[in-house]
Scaffold this motif. Structure first.
Motif, mmCIF file in Angstrom:
data_model
loop_
_atom_site.group_PDB
_atom_site.id
_atom_site.type_symbol
_atom_site.label_atom_id
_atom_site.label_comp_id
_atom_site.label_asym_id
_atom_site.label_seq_id
_atom_site.Cartn_x
_atom_site.Cartn_y
_atom_site.Cartn_z
ATOM 1 N N PRO A 48 43.910 -77.970 2.720
ATOM 2 C CA PRO A 48 43.466 -78.058 1.326
ATOM 3 C C PRO A 48 44.218 -79.119 0.549
ATOM 4 C CG PRO A 48 45.014 -76.277 1.562
ATOM 5 C CD PRO A 48 44.800 -76.822 2.943
ATOM 6 N N ALA A 49 43.712 -79.446 -0.614
ATOM 7 C CA ALA A 49 44.427 -80.315 -1.547
ATOM 8 C C ALA A 49 45.417 -79.473 -2.346
ATOM 9 C CB ALA A 49 43.441 -80.998 -2.488
ATOM 10 N N CYS A 50 46.439 -80.130 -2.880
ATOM 11 C CA CYS A 50 47.376 -79.446 -3.774
ATOM 12 C C CYS A 50 47.866 -80.424 -4.838
ATOM 13 C CB CYS A 50 48.544 -78.829 -3.006
ATOM 14 S SG CYS A 50 49.658 -80.009 -2.212
ATOM 15 N N LEU A 51 48.303 -79.890 -5.951
ATOM 16 C CA LEU A 51 48.802 -80.697 -7.066
ATOM 17 C C LEU A 51 50.324 -80.658 -7.047
ATOM 18 C CD1 LEU A 51 48.069 -82.357 -9.595
ATOM 19 C CD2 LEU A 51 48.094 -80.197 -10.894
ATOM 20 N N VAL A 52 50.926 -81.842 -7.012
ATOM 21 C CA VAL A 52 52.371 -81.966 -6.795
ATOM 22 C C VAL A 52 53.035 -82.675 -7.974
ATOM 23 C CG1 VAL A 52 54.131 -82.705 -5.140
ATOM 24 C CG2 VAL A 52 51.791 -82.289 -4.354
ATOM 25 N N VAL A 53 54.206 -82.185 -8.353
ATOM 26 C CA VAL A 53 55.032 -82.852 -9.362
ATOM 27 C C VAL A 53 56.445 -82.969 -8.799
ATOM 28 C CG1 VAL A 53 53.663 -82.000 -11.299
ATOM 29 C CG2 VAL A 53 55.638 -80.666 -10.502
ATOM 30 N N SER A 54 57.291 -83.757 -9.437
ATOM 31 C CA SER A 54 58.676 -83.857 -8.990
ATOM 32 C C SER A 54 59.422 -82.578 -9.337
ATOM 33 C CB SER A 54 59.361 -85.067 -9.628
ATOM 34 O OG SER A 54 59.382 -84.923 -11.041
ATOM 35 N N ALA A 55 60.495 -82.329 -8.625
ATOM 36 C CA ALA A 55 61.248 -81.085 -8.828
ATOM 37 C C ALA A 55 61.823 -80.979 -10.231
ATOM 38 C CB ALA A 55 62.360 -80.990 -7.794
ATOM 39 N N ASP A 56 62.140 -82.124 -10.847
ATOM 40 C CA ASP A 56 62.706 -82.099 -12.199
ATOM 41 C C ASP A 56 61.658 -82.341 -13.285
ATOM 42 O OD1 ASP A 56 62.160 -84.724 -11.694
ATOM 43 O OD2 ASP A 56 64.181 -85.482 -12.113
ATOM 44 N N SER A 57 60.374 -82.230 -12.912
ATOM 45 C CA SER A 57 59.304 -82.427 -13.883
ATOM 46 C C SER A 57 59.334 -81.347 -14.967
ATOM 47 C CB SER A 57 57.949 -82.399 -13.172
ATOM 48 O OG SER A 57 56.879 -82.363 -14.101
ATOM 49 N N LYS A 58 58.894 -81.729 -16.144
ATOM 50 C CA LYS A 58 58.809 -80.746 -17.232
ATOM 51 C C LYS A 58 57.639 -79.786 -17.025
ATOM 52 C CE LYS A 58 56.267 -84.122 -20.039
ATOM 53 N NZ LYS A 58 56.267 -84.909 -21.285
ATOM 54 N N TYR A 59 56.762 -80.125 -16.060
ATOM 55 C CA TYR A 59 55.633 -79.250 -15.759
ATOM 56 C C TYR A 59 56.055 -78.271 -14.659
ATOM 57 C CZ TYR A 59 53.518 -83.340 -17.951
ATOM 58 O OH TYR A 59 53.233 -84.382 -18.801
ATOM 59 N N ASP A 60 56.460 -77.089 -15.073
ATOM 60 C CA ASP A 60 56.928 -76.107 -14.091
ATOM 61 C C ASP A 60 55.828 -75.145 -13.652
ATOM 62 O OD1 ASP A 60 56.609 -74.726 -16.421
ATOM 63 O OD2 ASP A 60 58.650 -73.894 -16.484
ATOM 64 N N SER A 61 54.614 -75.365 -14.164
ATOM 65 C CA SER A 61 53.489 -74.509 -13.789
ATOM 66 C C SER A 61 52.192 -75.262 -14.046
ATOM 67 C CB SER A 61 53.491 -73.212 -14.611
ATOM 68 O OG SER A 61 53.247 -73.506 -15.986
ATOM 69 N N LEU A 62 51.118 -74.741 -13.497
ATOM 70 C CA LEU A 62 49.808 -75.348 -13.738
ATOM 71 C C LEU A 62 49.460 -75.269 -15.223
ATOM 72 C CD1 LEU A 62 47.198 -76.603 -12.596
ATOM 73 C CD2 LEU A 62 46.323 -74.267 -12.321
ATOM 74 N N GLU A 63 49.816 -74.172 -15.857
ATOM 75 C CA GLU A 63 49.505 -73.980 -17.273
ATOM 76 C C GLU A 63 50.163 -75.055 -18.142
ATOM 77 O OE1 GLU A 63 48.934 -70.018 -15.311
ATOM 78 O OE2 GLU A 63 50.402 -71.644 -15.202
ATOM 79 N N SER A 64 51.426 -75.365 -17.861
ATOM 80 C CA SER A 64 52.115 -76.373 -18.677
ATOM 81 C C SER A 64 51.545 -77.771 -18.414
ATOM 82 C CB SER A 64 53.621 -76.352 -18.396
ATOM 83 O OG SER A 64 53.894 -76.672 -17.042
#
Length: 326
Positions: free
Chosen positions: A128-144
């Protein structure tokens, strides 16, 4: 015919039958011409497609009874390599990765090939596909992440490994289903996309879980959503989009194919060799260690699967083309 001649003919026939029984299967039934098999991968090294097929080619050599030469021909989201693969002789010695890009890339731009130029042989993998951010991103969840995207339409940058490929389509489909406007940034392969995120040149990207697992385990990246019907076995704590109320399931499937004119006999020999390679411990261990999902389909099954998937992917690409620009 004299009885003596009949006896000699019978003995010779039996002897040949006995010799044939001792020969390897590839030597007894050999619709494939002599020579190495050339396998074109239209993406750069080190991504999920490259890793999967290199491992399988190595595991299948002895079952095909010949050398397999792997050629990476990246560029234009896969169009460069597929354009070359489409014009190769249909004798079984020239094969290529067979993925949804075969159908989607021609939708975005005029190309010298179409899906009709290729024939699938065997299904190998699906993720499947997934949405990835860096570990120190301010986006800590899909909602944010979605809250920020809605607050700043067209400003949240999301990378992908090539314009028109499955991760571009997955990101665009996600944006459409979630009702947000994202800034799509294409790169030439998964490796530069990863580096772009780690270097803070983009805020997120879309890939498969296995492609980002090493970075997640190293504490450098975080997956905030998986685009599948159920959670990923290698990322069991990551929610699916459907759990969050977004009805989308999309990802990559990887098959082996070749020019459309290959004979049934050649296709069968290739299928049988690769099917045995897929059962080799070296291949299953490699796929397991990387978190890559093995999905086998024989030639008839993968052909039916493609016939069903093709119009859906073409329609998705056509919809994205209305607003997306390379």
């Amino acid at each position: 015919m004299t009885p003596k001649f009949q006896r000699r003919t019978l003995c010779a026939s039996l002897a040949l039958t006995g010799i044939a029984a001792l020969l390897p299967a590839a030597a007894r039934a050999a619709p494939l011409p002599e020579g190495p098999i050339n396998f074109i991968i239209p993406v750069p090294p080190a991504g999920g497609t490259d890793l999967t097929f290199r491992a399988l080619m190595e595991a299948s050599r002895k079952h095909l009874d010949r050398t397999v030469v792997v050629l990476n021909l990246p560029g234009a989201g896969g169009a460069v390599g597929l354009s070359q693969a489409a014009i190769k002789p249909a004798n079984g010695l020239f094969l290529n990765s067979y993925t949804s890009e075969i159908f989607t890339l021609p939708v975005f731009q005029p190309l010298t090939f179409s899906g009709k130029d290729f024939r699938p042989i065997i299904m190998v993998n699906e993720d499947p596909a997934c949405l990835v951010v860096s570990a120190d991103s301010k986006y800590d969840s899909l909602e944010s992440f979605l809250a920020a995207a809605r607050a700043a339409p067209g400003r949240i940058s999301v990378g992908n490994s090539g314009f028109g490929n499955i991760w571009h389509l997955s990101a665009a489909a996600f944006a459409n289903k979630a009702g947000v406007d994202l800034l799509q940034i294409p790169y030439n392969g998964s490796a530069p996309t990863v580096q772009a995120l780690l270097g803070n040149f983009i805020e997120a990207f879309v890939a498969s879980p296995p492609e980002v697992l090493p970075q997640v385990q190293a504490g450098k990246m975080r997956v905030i959503a998986v685009m599948a019907d159920k959670r990923s076995a290698i990322l069991p704590d990551v929610p699916t989009l459907k759990e969050k109320g977004i009805d989308l399931s999309i990802g990559t499937w990887r098959a082996i194919g070749g020019p459309a004119g290959m004979s049934d006999e050649v296709v069968k020999q290739l299928h049988d060799g690769f099917a045995k390679g897929m059962q080799e411990k070296s291949f299953t261990d490699f796929m397991s260690s990387r978190g890559l999902t093995i999905r086998y389909m024989n030639t008839q099954e993968v052909s039916a699967f493609v016939a069903k998937e093709r119009p859906q992917f073409e329609a998705l690409a056509a919809e994205i083309k209305k607003t997306a620009k390379p």
